[in-house]
Design a protein around this motif. Structure first.
Motif, mmCIF file in Angstrom:
data_model
loop_
_atom_site.group_PDB
_atom_site.id
_atom_site.type_symbol
_atom_site.label_atom_id
_atom_site.label_comp_id
_atom_site.label_asym_id
_atom_site.label_seq_id
_atom_site.Cartn_x
_atom_site.Cartn_y
_atom_site.Cartn_z
ATOM 1 N N ILE A 74 -54.188 -34.945 40.188
ATOM 2 C CA ILE A 74 -53.809 -34.681 41.580
ATOM 3 C C ILE A 74 -53.269 -35.950 42.237
ATOM 4 O O ILE A 74 -52.273 -35.913 42.957
ATOM 5 N N GLU A 75 -53.931 -37.088 41.973
ATOM 6 C CA GLU A 75 -53.445 -38.363 42.508
ATOM 7 C C GLU A 75 -52.036 -38.680 42.019
ATOM 8 O O GLU A 75 -51.204 -39.185 42.763
ATOM 9 N N SER A 76 -51.752 -38.374 40.756
ATOM 10 C CA SER A 76 -50.453 -38.725 40.182
ATOM 11 C C SER A 76 -49.320 -37.814 40.648
ATOM 12 O O SER A 76 -48.160 -38.209 40.602
ATOM 13 N N VAL A 77 -49.636 -36.599 41.079
ATOM 14 C CA VAL A 77 -48.587 -35.661 41.496
ATOM 15 C C VAL A 77 -48.735 -35.220 42.957
ATOM 16 O O VAL A 77 -48.137 -34.242 43.363
ATOM 17 N N LYS A 78 -49.505 -35.980 43.733
ATOM 18 C CA LYS A 78 -49.810 -35.535 45.091
ATOM 19 C C LYS A 78 -48.566 -35.277 45.938
ATOM 20 O O LYS A 78 -48.579 -34.414 46.801
ATOM 21 N N ASP A 79 -47.485 -36.007 45.686
ATOM 22 C CA ASP A 79 -46.258 -35.776 46.453
ATOM 23 C C ASP A 79 -45.573 -34.479 46.039
ATOM 24 O O ASP A 79 -44.750 -33.947 46.780
ATOM 25 N N GLN A 80 -45.905 -33.973 44.864
ATOM 26 C CA GLN A 80 -45.266 -32.763 44.349
ATOM 27 C C GLN A 80 -46.147 -31.525 44.485
ATOM 28 O O GLN A 80 -45.717 -30.424 44.170
ATOM 29 N N LEU A 81 -47.386 -31.709 44.936
ATOM 30 C CA LEU A 81 -48.292 -30.569 45.072
ATOM 31 C C LEU A 81 -47.801 -29.646 46.177
ATOM 32 O O LEU A 81 -47.479 -30.078 47.276
ATOM 33 N N ASP A 82 -47.759 -28.373 45.866
ATOM 34 C CA ASP A 82 -47.417 -27.398 46.891
ATOM 35 C C ASP A 82 -48.514 -26.334 46.919
ATOM 36 O O ASP A 82 -49.379 -26.275 46.052
ATOM 37 N N GLU A 83 -48.458 -25.505 47.921
ATOM 38 C CA GLU A 83 -49.512 -24.510 48.100
ATOM 39 C C GLU A 83 -49.675 -23.570 46.906
ATOM 40 O O GLU A 83 -50.807 -23.325 46.471
ATOM 41 N N PRO A 84 -48.589 -23.049 46.316
ATOM 42 C CA PRO A 84 -48.778 -22.170 45.149
ATOM 43 C C PRO A 84 -49.466 -22.869 43.970
ATOM 44 O O PRO A 84 -50.289 -22.263 43.284
ATOM 45 N N MET A 85 -49.157 -24.157 43.751
ATOM 46 C CA MET A 85 -49.787 -24.882 42.646
ATOM 47 C C MET A 85 -51.282 -25.060 42.913
ATOM 48 O O MET A 85 -52.104 -24.826 42.022
ATOM 49 N N VAL A 86 -51.642 -25.453 44.121
ATOM 50 C CA VAL A 86 -53.045 -25.645 44.473
ATOM 51 C C VAL A 86 -53.781 -24.308 44.381
ATOM 52 O O VAL A 86 -54.891 -24.236 43.836
ATOM 53 N N ARG A 87 -53.172 -23.258 44.886
ATOM 54 C CA ARG A 87 -53.785 -21.926 44.811
ATOM 55 C C ARG A 87 -54.024 -21.523 43.354
ATOM 56 O O ARG A 87 -55.083 -21.006 43.005
ATOM 57 N N ASP A 88 -53.059 -21.816 42.481
ATOM 58 C CA ASP A 88 -53.189 -21.485 41.067
ATOM 59 C C ASP A 88 -54.352 -22.250 40.430
ATOM 60 O O ASP A 88 -55.138 -21.676 39.672
ATOM 61 N N PHE A 89 -54.478 -23.545 40.732
ATOM 62 C CA PHE A 89 -55.592 -24.337 40.213
ATOM 63 C C PHE A 89 -56.931 -23.766 40.687
ATOM 64 O O PHE A 89 -57.869 -23.611 39.907
ATOM 65 N N ILE A 90 -57.020 -23.469 41.972
ATOM 66 C CA ILE A 90 -58.271 -22.944 42.527
ATOM 67 C C ILE A 90 -58.619 -21.607 41.882
ATOM 68 O O ILE A 90 -59.781 -21.355 41.536
ATOM 69 N N MET A 91 -57.636 -20.754 41.676
ATOM 70 C CA MET A 91 -57.882 -19.455 41.032
ATOM 71 C C MET A 91 -58.373 -19.653 39.599
ATOM 72 O O MET A 91 -59.303 -18.978 39.156
ATOM 73 N N LYS A 92 -57.751 -20.561 38.871
ATOM 74 C CA LYS A 92 -58.166 -20.803 37.483
ATOM 75 C C LYS A 92 -59.595 -21.350 37.417
ATOM 76 O O LYS A 92 -60.382 -20.958 36.555
ATOM 77 N N ILE A 93 -59.925 -22.246 38.325
ATOM 78 C CA ILE A 93 -61.283 -22.792 38.362
ATOM 79 C C ILE A 93 -62.280 -21.697 38.732
ATOM 80 O O ILE A 93 -63.334 -21.562 38.094
ATOM 81 N N ALA A 94 -61.950 -20.892 39.728
ATOM 82 C CA ALA A 94 -62.843 -19.796 40.132
ATOM 83 C C ALA A 94 -63.021 -18.780 38.996
ATOM 84 O O ALA A 94 -64.130 -18.294 38.761
ATOM 85 N N GLN A 95 -61.958 -18.454 38.281
ATOM 86 C CA GLN A 95 -62.054 -17.530 37.149
ATOM 87 C C GLN A 95 -62.953 -18.103 36.054
ATOM 88 O O GLN A 95 -63.732 -17.381 35.433
ATOM 89 N N THR A 96 -62.838 -19.400 35.823
ATOM 90 C CA THR A 96 -63.661 -20.059 34.806
ATOM 91 C C THR A 96 -65.133 -20.004 35.192
ATOM 92 O O THR A 96 -65.990 -19.645 34.371
ATOM 93 N N VAL A 97 -65.437 -20.347 36.429
ATOM 94 C CA VAL A 97 -66.823 -20.325 36.896
ATOM 95 C C VAL A 97 -67.365 -18.895 36.860
ATOM 96 O O VAL A 97 -68.496 -18.659 36.431
ATOM 97 N N ASN A 98 -66.566 -17.928 37.278
ATOM 98 C CA ASN A 98 -66.989 -16.527 37.248
ATOM 99 C C ASN A 98 -67.278 -16.082 35.814
ATOM 100 O O ASN A 98 -68.279 -15.411 35.545
ATOM 101 N N TYR A 99 -66.406 -16.462 34.875
ATOM 102 C CA TYR A 99 -66.604 -16.127 33.464
ATOM 103 C C TYR A 99 -67.940 -16.683 32.966
ATOM 104 O O TYR A 99 -68.726 -15.976 32.319
ATOM 105 N N LEU A 100 -68.213 -17.950 33.279
ATOM 106 C CA LEU A 100 -69.460 -18.569 32.840
ATOM 107 C C LEU A 100 -70.669 -17.936 33.521
ATOM 108 O O LEU A 100 -71.698 -17.706 32.883
ATOM 109 N N HIS A 101 -70.544 -17.609 34.805
ATOM 110 C CA HIS A 101 -71.651 -16.937 35.499
ATOM 111 C C HIS A 101 -71.931 -15.578 34.863
ATOM 112 O O HIS A 101 -73.095 -15.191 34.714
ATOM 113 N N ASP A 102 -70.887 -14.864 34.483
ATOM 114 C CA ASP A 102 -71.069 -13.572 33.810
ATOM 115 C C ASP A 102 -71.791 -13.728 32.479
ATOM 116 O O ASP A 102 -72.439 -12.791 32.003
ATOM 117 N N MET A 103 -71.653 -14.917 31.856
ATOM 118 C CA MET A 103 -72.361 -15.207 30.606
ATOM 119 C C MET A 103 -73.796 -15.669 30.861
ATOM 120 O O MET A 103 -74.553 -15.883 29.916
#
Length: 161
Positions: A74-103
């Motif tokens: 994030i530090e290296s690309v902070k000037d290039q971060l846009d809302e869709p990219m951040v949203r995608d990261f957050i969704m992927k992290i949430a999906q990962t945590v949800n998957y592990l919680h389901d386990m």
């Protein structure tokens, strides 16, 4: 530590843990970590290729990824971060945590340094960066549907509400 998997000749990451100064509880936590990695079959969780234990050490062999964690990325690309990219990261992290919680896995060390960045490709073309969970050392395995709760105080005081 880097290694070469003999059967495939591909590079792997090797995590070596000395048992000499570990308590029985810490050793059991490492065994839980190995169990979680062995069962987790999710795109956003770093894959454990192999593991073995000797009298004085644990050896965990992982697929090799970038050593850049999400915070550094994030530090290296902070000037290039846009809302869709951040949203995608957050969704992927949430999906990962949800998957592990389901386990039945309660992830207790979730921060930006817990994710390594992996480049995704499609037909040889770079599609983007993918955060992959790479730290489950503080995860707690709980019985699903048993009514078991984690009452441990976890996390950093800065983040406790």
């Amino acid at each position: 530590m880097l290694g070469i998997q003999k059967s495939t000749k591909k590079q792997v990451a090797v995590k070596i843990i000395k048992k000499t100064k570990l308590t029985k509880q810490q050793i059991n936590a490492i065994r839980d970590e190995i169990q979680v990695y062995s069962c987790a079959q999710h795109l956003n969780v770093v894959k454990l290729e192999d593991s073995f234990e000797t009298f004085d050490r644990f050896y965990l062999v992982f697929e090799l990824h970038s050593t850049t964690h999400l915070e550094k990325y994030i530090e290296s690309v902070k000037d290039q971060l846009d809302e869709p990219m951040v949203r995608d990261f957050i969704m992927k992290i949430a999906q990962t945590v949800n998957y592990l919680h389901d386990m039945g896995v309660f992830v207790r060390n979730l921060d930006l340094r817990s994710f390594l960045m992996s480049e995704t490709t499609k037909d040889g073309q770079l599609q983007g960066a993918l955060p992959r969970l790479s730290r489950l050392d503080a995860a707690k395995v709980m019985g699903i549907g048993t009514g078991e709760y984690c009452l441990d105080i976890t996390g950093d005081l800065r983040f406790q509400a």
